[in-house]
Design a protein around this motif. Sequence first.
Motif, short mmCIF file in Angstrom:
data_model
loop_
_atom_site.label_atom_id
_atom_site.label_comp_id
_atom_site.label_asym_id
_atom_site.label_seq_id
_atom_site.Cartn_x
_atom_site.Cartn_y
_atom_site.Cartn_z
N UNK A 476 0.79 -1.23 0.00
CA UNK A 476 0.00 0.00 0.00
C UNK A 476 0.82 1.27 0.00
N UNK A 477 2.15 1.15 0.12
CA UNK A 477 3.01 2.34 0.15
C UNK A 477 3.44 2.72 -1.26
N UNK A 478 3.83 3.98 -1.43
CA UNK A 478 4.24 4.45 -2.75
C UNK A 478 5.75 4.60 -2.88
N UNK A 479 6.47 4.51 -1.75
CA UNK A 479 7.91 4.65 -1.84
C UNK A 479 8.60 3.61 -0.96
N UNK A 480 9.83 3.31 -1.33
CA UNK A 480 10.59 2.27 -0.63
C UNK A 480 11.30 2.85 0.59
N UNK A 481 11.57 1.96 1.54
CA UNK A 481 12.26 2.32 2.78
C UNK A 481 13.56 1.53 2.83
N UNK A 482 14.73 2.19 3.02
CA UNK A 482 16.00 1.45 3.07
C UNK A 482 16.04 0.47 4.24
N UNK A 483 16.71 -0.66 4.03
CA UNK A 483 16.88 -1.64 5.10
C UNK A 483 18.33 -2.13 5.10
N UNK A 484 18.78 -2.53 6.27
CA UNK A 484 20.13 -3.06 6.41
C UNK A 484 20.08 -4.22 7.40
N UNK A 485 20.33 -5.41 6.91
CA UNK A 485 20.36 -6.58 7.80
C UNK A 485 21.28 -7.65 7.19
N UNK A 486 21.81 -8.50 8.05
CA UNK A 486 22.52 -9.70 7.59
C UNK A 486 21.47 -10.77 7.30
N UNK A 487 21.69 -11.53 6.25
CA UNK A 487 20.70 -12.54 5.84
C UNK A 487 21.24 -13.94 6.09
N UNK A 488 20.44 -14.73 6.83
CA UNK A 488 20.73 -16.15 7.03
C UNK A 488 19.46 -16.91 6.67
N UNK A 489 19.58 -17.90 5.78
CA UNK A 489 18.43 -18.72 5.38
C UNK A 489 18.71 -20.17 5.74
N UNK A 490 17.63 -20.95 5.84
CA UNK A 490 17.77 -22.37 6.17
C UNK A 490 16.72 -23.16 5.42
N UNK A 491 17.07 -24.40 5.10
CA UNK A 491 16.12 -25.28 4.42
C UNK A 491 16.56 -26.72 4.58
N UNK A 492 15.57 -27.63 4.56
CA UNK A 492 15.89 -29.06 4.50
C UNK A 492 15.82 -29.55 3.06
N UNK A 493 15.41 -28.67 2.13
CA UNK A 493 15.28 -29.04 0.72
C UNK A 493 16.62 -28.88 0.00
#
Length: 669
Positions: A476-493
Amino acid sequence: MRSSSSPSPGLYPGLAPGGPLALRQARQHLLEFGHCPSGLLDERLARSWARSAAAGLAPTGRAAATDHASTGTLRQALAHNHALLAHSRPVMEYLFEQVRHSQSVVVLADRSGMLMHTLGDPHFVGKAERVALTSGASWHEDHRGTNAIGTALAECAAVEVHGGEHYLERNGFLACAASPILSATGELLGILDISSDHRNGHAHTLGLVSTAARMIENRLLVATCKRHIRLHLHREPEGIGSVAEGIVAVSADGWIVGANRTGLALLGLHAGDVGATPLERVADVRLDDLLSHHRRRPQQPQALRLRGGALLFAQVQLDAAVWPAVPSAARPTATEATAAPAHDDALARLDTGDIRWRAAADKARRVVAKPIPVLIQGESGVGKEVFARALHASGPRRDAPFVAINCAAIPESLIESELFGHVAGAFTGARKEGHLGRLREAQGGTLFLDEIGDMPLALQTRLLRVLQERSVTPVGASRAVPVDFALVCATHCQLAQAAEQGRFRADLYYRINGLTVHLPALRERTDFAALVQRLLADLATEQGVPADVQVAPDLLERLAAYPWPGNLRQLASVLRTACAMLAEGDDTLDWHHLPDDIAQALDGAGVALAPAPAPVALGAALPPQSLQELSHHAIDQALQHARGNVSQAARQLGISRQTLYRKLAGRTH
């Protein structure tokens, strides 16, 4: 039945031993005179035919109606052989892939000849079922006459039976090759077999099945001898780690307590020598010298001179928990014993000595301060989220938020707003004040996406844009908001395979796969005893049980040999329940503290673990007894065929993912 002396070869001119005419003549002679003539059959085959006749079987007769196990008997056999089944199934699946297009069935039988697990070519299933080549059927010689499974049991040797060599004529369309599976002490555990249409028999089948049986034996030996020192042997250093290696288990005081067949052959021993032979009797080496070398150079094979003069190469492998029992001169120092990373961080505090887990932690630690995403792979329950939290706590973002999202647990209708947030009034039911979104909640910290393989494709596209642009556009927003995070993902696939098949965006896979680490399953870890003590220490804090609580030695040994399909999550649950059962003043967990299902599985009296998914399971399913059991059975089957993928299982069942989660949660209460 008349008797007669064996005929001379001159009575059967032109008959090739083992040929069709020779087989017919030998069968006729057996029926008329009670024994097989010499020269027409292989000696092993002749012995088997004689045993079959002595059991009262007629070559043209039908199988007895009593040679198929009841549901209860089959359940008990599966439970009693749970370790054999757990270590055989992966090898059987690999073996089946090698013969998939040859109209074959891969079979595992127990030591009595009863079939426990089968994988079959769909085109061969009908024929196999007509002769009861299905789970629960007995293929002992007393019931089926000469056949590869029954004859391998009787001879305790690899056997091939082709076409008319089967004693019962009704089995003459089969070509079968079978090999025994032996324990670390030489005990017969079961039989591995490949049966196919005799027209498709291959000269290398017996070698293939024999090699597969050795692979199972090696897996079982390593699993059952975790409490001992293991020597991996070969005549060439490069052969260590291959299927051709010898493995010898040695007690802390230097006695040989287990070995595979290759290990016995390399040392010039027999199964009867296990438990009665010190290592120094066969090798010109002291155990503490081997261990001292291992302490200094754990990955380097060392030369081993046998008493007879032959030279072998050996590599020591042992659980870190075994060190306290080894000779003091060979023990590592406190620093060397852990070989632990010279770090005092959250990952190091989880390290209980398993080399594979430690290697994963070392790799992840090197990138924790860099803008490199980490992908954690491993079976359900191995501790992927615990690892991710420890990685976050070991890095420079430790004081910022750690936000964990289970991509498989959020309803698809809500996952977009949950991840990206929304502005006030963005959609019907939206929060009046709007919602920040989990990605923005992770600002400055770590975002952990668990089971990312279950994320819908449409959301994968939006996540990829976030990772590329480092900004989020709320719903619903019209503009983007900056983000800063480290990304860790996990899966059994297997995400790489899913990307190749179009089930996961390849560009997203490459974006999140900066560094992949694989966490070993509990059954593969070498630090079981130390891991149990760490979990008990955690429970002491959580439940107020004695800080020095221990597990009885015999129980610990059985727990270490159990395959733990639920991995660390299941083990922690079992220990938590067992600790709750401790009486006032108790400081030792024993059998009577265990939940009934685990106690029964460990002592061989309970219900077996569900078989792994197979191309075709012949007669393996046990009929549910009620509507509730039918529901549970359908869910279990769907999860097995989906290899634990909840979204895929839900689609197969025709229900929503949330409904399936509710049903699974209801079974735990």
